[in-house]
Structure formats: C-alpha cells, structure tokens
Design an enzyme around this catalytic site. Structure first.
Site, short mmCIF file in Angstrom:
data_model
loop_
_atom_site.label_atom_id
_atom_site.label_comp_id
_atom_site.label_asym_id
_atom_site.label_seq_id
_atom_site.Cartn_x
_atom_site.Cartn_y
_atom_site.Cartn_z
N GLU A 14 0.80 -1.22 0.00
CA GLU A 14 0.00 0.00 0.00
C GLU A 14 0.84 1.28 0.00
O GLU A 14 0.48 2.25 -0.66
CB GLU A 14 -0.96 -0.01 1.19
CG GLU A 14 -1.92 -1.19 1.23
CD GLU A 14 -2.91 -1.25 0.07
OE1 GLU A 14 -2.98 -0.29 -0.72
OE2 GLU A 14 -3.61 -2.28 -0.04
N GLU A 19 -5.07 4.59 -1.06
CA GLU A 19 -4.03 3.63 -0.67
C GLU A 19 -3.48 3.96 0.72
O GLU A 19 -3.13 3.05 1.47
CB GLU A 19 -2.90 3.59 -1.70
CG GLU A 19 -3.32 3.19 -3.11
CD GLU A 19 -3.82 1.77 -3.27
OE1 GLU A 19 -3.91 1.01 -2.28
OE2 GLU A 19 -4.13 1.40 -4.40
N HIS A 27 -5.71 2.38 3.07
CA HIS A 27 -5.45 0.94 3.13
C HIS A 27 -4.22 0.65 3.97
O HIS A 27 -4.18 -0.34 4.72
CB HIS A 27 -5.29 0.36 1.73
CG HIS A 27 -6.51 0.49 0.89
ND1 HIS A 27 -6.52 0.18 -0.45
CD2 HIS A 27 -7.77 0.89 1.19
CE1 HIS A 27 -7.74 0.38 -0.93
NE2 HIS A 27 -8.51 0.82 0.05
N GLU A 87 -1.79 -3.08 -9.16
CA GLU A 87 -3.06 -3.42 -8.53
C GLU A 87 -3.35 -4.92 -8.63
O GLU A 87 -3.85 -5.52 -7.68
CB GLU A 87 -4.20 -2.61 -9.15
CG GLU A 87 -4.13 -1.12 -8.87
CD GLU A 87 -4.29 -0.75 -7.42
OE1 GLU A 87 -5.03 -1.44 -6.69
OE2 GLU A 87 -3.68 0.25 -7.00
N GLU A 110 -8.64 -3.38 -4.79
CA GLU A 110 -7.57 -3.51 -5.79
C GLU A 110 -8.18 -3.80 -7.16
O GLU A 110 -7.70 -3.28 -8.18
CB GLU A 110 -6.60 -4.62 -5.40
CG GLU A 110 -5.95 -4.48 -4.03
CD GLU A 110 -5.15 -3.21 -3.80
OE1 GLU A 110 -4.78 -2.53 -4.78
OE2 GLU A 110 -4.89 -2.88 -2.64
N HIS A 127 -9.60 -0.56 -8.47
CA HIS A 127 -8.53 0.34 -8.91
C HIS A 127 -7.97 -0.09 -10.26
O HIS A 127 -7.73 0.76 -11.13
CB HIS A 127 -7.41 0.38 -7.88
CG HIS A 127 -7.81 0.99 -6.58
ND1 HIS A 127 -7.02 0.90 -5.45
CD2 HIS A 127 -8.91 1.69 -6.20
CE1 HIS A 127 -7.61 1.52 -4.45
NE2 HIS A 127 -8.76 2.01 -4.88
#
Length: 189
Positions: free
Chosen positions: A35, A64, A67, A135, A165, A168
């Site tokens: 991350e 991120e 995360h 990702e 993910e 993204h």
C-alpha cells in the site's frame, strides 16, 4: 488537500493473536507491491499524467494511504497481546530486536522499504500499465493472505482490500482508454 476522518475506511477486526499472520501482512505494509508503494507511486505519477486522469491518480493514491492504515491496524491487533517468545516463533525476533512492537516499513521477509519500488516513467500509458500491474499484484497478494488465515474477521477486512484492488485496476484500465482516445484526437492549432 485532504480531510482526515478519524476512522478506518473499513472496520478491522481480528479474533485472535496471530503474530505469524502479522508478519505476512507486512508484505502489504512495506513490500514492493504494498500500500505504501502504491500510494507514493500514484501521487508521484500525477504530475506527468494528462489532466483528464490526474484526479483518478490523486483519488486512488489517497485511498491507498487509508489501506495502509488498515494494514497497520491489522498488524497491531494481531501482535498486541503476543509474548516475545510468540514474536520470535513467528519470525519477528529480528523486528522486535530493532523496533520492539513499532511498525516499520518492511516486507514479510524483513527487507526495508525502498524508493526503488516506486515506478514513474513519465509516459502516461507506461505509467498506467504499471499501475494496473501493481493493482493486480496486490489483489493476488491479498488473496494469498486470505488463504493463509482461518480468522474470518481478518478475512473480511482482507476481502474488502482485495476488492478495492480490483476496482482500482478497472479504473486504471479506463484511464488507459481515455489517454489513448486523447492521443487520437485531431488537433488544430
């Protein structure tokens, strides 16, 4: 500018002390496909990306960091009640010797984070394809982490991160098409 809301993006619960799992989670904390690397990569790349997709890199890069905070919380909760013997048995003895219970940006093998993980070519398509790959690698890692624990509470949070993910990667794929379309537009000066 960001506004920090004092809560996690998604709740993090663990049902037991598990230093071994915490060690594995460090891969997403300070690893090449983790991350921190993702957040720094996207927020750096936005300076050389077309205006039409700057916001996307800013939004995902910021997420991120959220995360990263979730992973840190997981590691903390999985180790907070562990004895030194349990930490050593989990392969965290070296970490404990250097950092006690403090989080440190390293991967699951204990290799410290490095800026070499942050890719930026300056070519929008090259960077976006790198982002898609990043990702997908993170998604795969989350799946493997899910497979390595029987803690359903922890699995829940990891599944949330895995799904983000995927989203993204899809958004970066959309950005590739935007950049490609923009390159094919006839320009009159």
């Amino acid at each position: 500018m960001w506004i920090y809301e004092k809560k996690l993006q998604y709740p993090v619960r663990v049902s037991k002390c598990d230093p071994k799992m915490a060690k594995y989670l460090l891969e997403q904390y300070g690893g090449a496909d983790g991350e921190l690397a993702a957040a720094l990569r996207y927020l750096n790349q936005r300076y050389t990306i077309p205006d039409k997709v700057i916001g996307l890199l800013n939004d995902i890069g910021t997420e991120e960091f959220a995360h990263l905070e979730m992973i840190a919380t997981m590691v903390y909760k999985l180790t907070k009640d562990a004895t030194v013997e349990q930490l050593k048995a989990a392969g965290l003895g070296e970490h404990y010797a250097s950092h006690d219970r403090a989080l440190f940006y390293s991967n699951a093998s204990g290799v410290p984070f490095t800026a070499a993980y942050i890719q930026a070519k300056g070519d929008p398509l090259a960077d976006l394809y790198e982002d898609i790959a990043a990702e997908e690698k993170a998604r795969a890692t989350y799946q493997w982490l899910i497979d390595m624990t029987d803690d359903v509470d922890l699995q829940d949070s990891l599944k949330f991160l895995r799904e983000r993910e995927i989203i993204h990667a899809l958004r970066f794929r959309e950005a590739v098409e935007i950049v490609k379309d923009d390159r094919t537009q006839k320009r009159v000066f």
